[in-house]
Motif scaffolding. Structure first.
Motif: not given
Length: 426
Positions: A42-61
């Motif tokens: 997992y490198l920055d060059s192949n991992g994409g950029g920013g993610l916005s994660i809202s509360f519905n998904a934070i629950r999963c994490l």
């Protein structure tokens, strides 16, 4: 937790956000997991950029046991600021009612990978899916080095260009469809943003920000401990790219570098000075041709032993900030159902229940995306603001609440109990 006799062997193709979440969740329940990932690491060059994660998904994490690690990599915002594109005039400022975090995709993948490895998930890096053969009690998955991985069930979490999806009968001739929209991703280091007062001011605001107008929109937020600013620049004018001399309808490559940065900057010259200064500070930009999958994609095969999650099942445009969030929900729901199965395993019933539960949810997100595009494509003078029409946050308030108040795990248990009462599962 599954006992040794009832532990399942699960092969997951794709070690992205959804695949790793499924791997962790299933491993927490005692199942044997193998993740097949085409990247070497997992490198920055192949991992994409920013993610916005809202509360519905934070629950999963938060169910994955990564609470402290998540805090270390996440930035937060307490407000959503919407500005007019041409002059930066504030059109609305809305309090973020539910916890929302902003992370770099690679940072999140590394945290998830460490957690999965800690739990004993097996990884096969640098390998891709080639073919599968269904046998009486499972599947045989051939990967690119010629090895065969035996599993009770195969989860396809390998994205919009999934190789697993065409292996499901009925999906063989359903390619992703270009929408004509494009998104440009720009990450600017804080040291460059600090070189001009207008761009430096972005760091003083406890908000994630939007500029809307001219059939475009920009969403911006800090990440990596406020050391970098991520801009997602959505262009709904692009069509087939003729205005930039890039008339490329190919679906072979969705992501590339912008070849002509001066021309790209020129195409945003009607945006306010802060945006133009930000573009002057960067030397490169990632161009993302937006494609979607039609809603009639089959999410599983007849046996129920090959099941798709995330973009492999339902890729849609990124304009609602829910792509990774829906992959997290998918993984949470499907893992919860699989972990509650007992012999004899009724895989078709579980696969069908998963799809019936998730497909209306994905349809809702698609509807929200269409509403957002319609707002962004209003004439510049009609961009909503105080004292006139409702702002974007207010127009979509009910939809946002429905999205963010959702608890994927609890909803999965409700569906599971319904199946039990109706005698549809073992």
């Amino acid at each position: 937790m599954a006992d040794t006799l009832h532990a399942l062997s699960v092969a997951i193709v794709g070690g992205g956000v959804g695949g790793l979440t499924a791997a962790i969740t299933l491993r927490q329940q005692g199942h044997n997991i193998t993740v097949i990932e085409q990247k070497q690491q997992y490198l920055d060059s192949n991992g994409g950029g920013g993610l916005s994660i809202s509360f519905n998904a934070i629950r999963c994490l938060l169910r994955l046991g990564i609470d402290e690690e998540l805090k270390q990599i996440a930035d937060e915002a307490t407000e959503w600021l919407v500005q007019r594109h041409s002059d930066g005039v504030e059109k609305s400022r809305t309090k973020v009612e539910k916890w929302r975090i902003f992370v770099h995709r690679t940072d999140l993948l590394r945290v998830l990978h460490r957690r999965a490895a800690q739990l004993g998930v097996q990884f096969m890096f640098g390998q891709s899916f080639q073919s599968l053969q269904e046998v009486e009690h499972g599947v045989k998955v051939q990967i690119s080095n010629g090895e065969i991985v035996d599993a009770d069930v195969l989860l396809g979490a390998d994205g919009i260009n999934s190789k697993v999806r065409p292996a499901i009968p009925g999906n063989r001739d359903i390619p992703p469809e270009l929408t004509g929209h494009r998104t440009f991703l720009v990450d600017v280091p804080k040291q460059k943003m600090d070189q001009h007062p207008d761009t430096a001011e972005l760091y003083s605001l406890p908000a994630f920000q939007s500029w809307i107008g001219g059939q475009r929109a920009i969403i911006g937020w800090t990440m990596r401990g406020r050391e970098s600013y991520h801009f997602q620049m959505n262009d709904h004018r692009v069509g087939n790219g003729e205005y930039r001399g890039t008339n490329d309808g190919s679906t072979e490559r969705f992501v590339s570098r912008v070849a002509d940065m001066p021309a790209f900057r020129e195409s945003w010259k009607d945006y306010e000075p802060t945006v133009r200064q930000m573009l002057d500070a960067v030397e490169s930009c990632t161009e993302w041709k937006i494609a979607e999958l039609p809603e009639h994609v089959a999410w599983s095969d007849a046996s129920g032993r090959v099941i798709l999650i995330g973009d492999a099942a339902h890729a849609f445009a990124p304009f609602a900030g829910q792509g990774a969030c829906m992959a997290l929900e998918d993984a949470t729901v499907l893992s919860a159902m699989i972990s509650r199965m007992k012999p004899p395993y009724d895989w078709p019933a579980v696969a069908q229940a998963y799809a019936r539960m998730r497909q209306p949810r994905i349809h809702l997100i698609r509807e929200n995306i269409r509403a957002i595009i319609a707002i962004c494509c209003q004439p510049a003078d009609d961009v909503p603001g105080p004292g006139s029409a409702p702002t974007m946050p207010h127009l979509l308030k009910d939809e946002f609440e429905v999205v963010q108040n959702y608890d994927a795990f609890e909803e999965a248990l409700k569906v599971w109990d319904t199946l039990r009462l109706n005698g549809e599962r073992n």
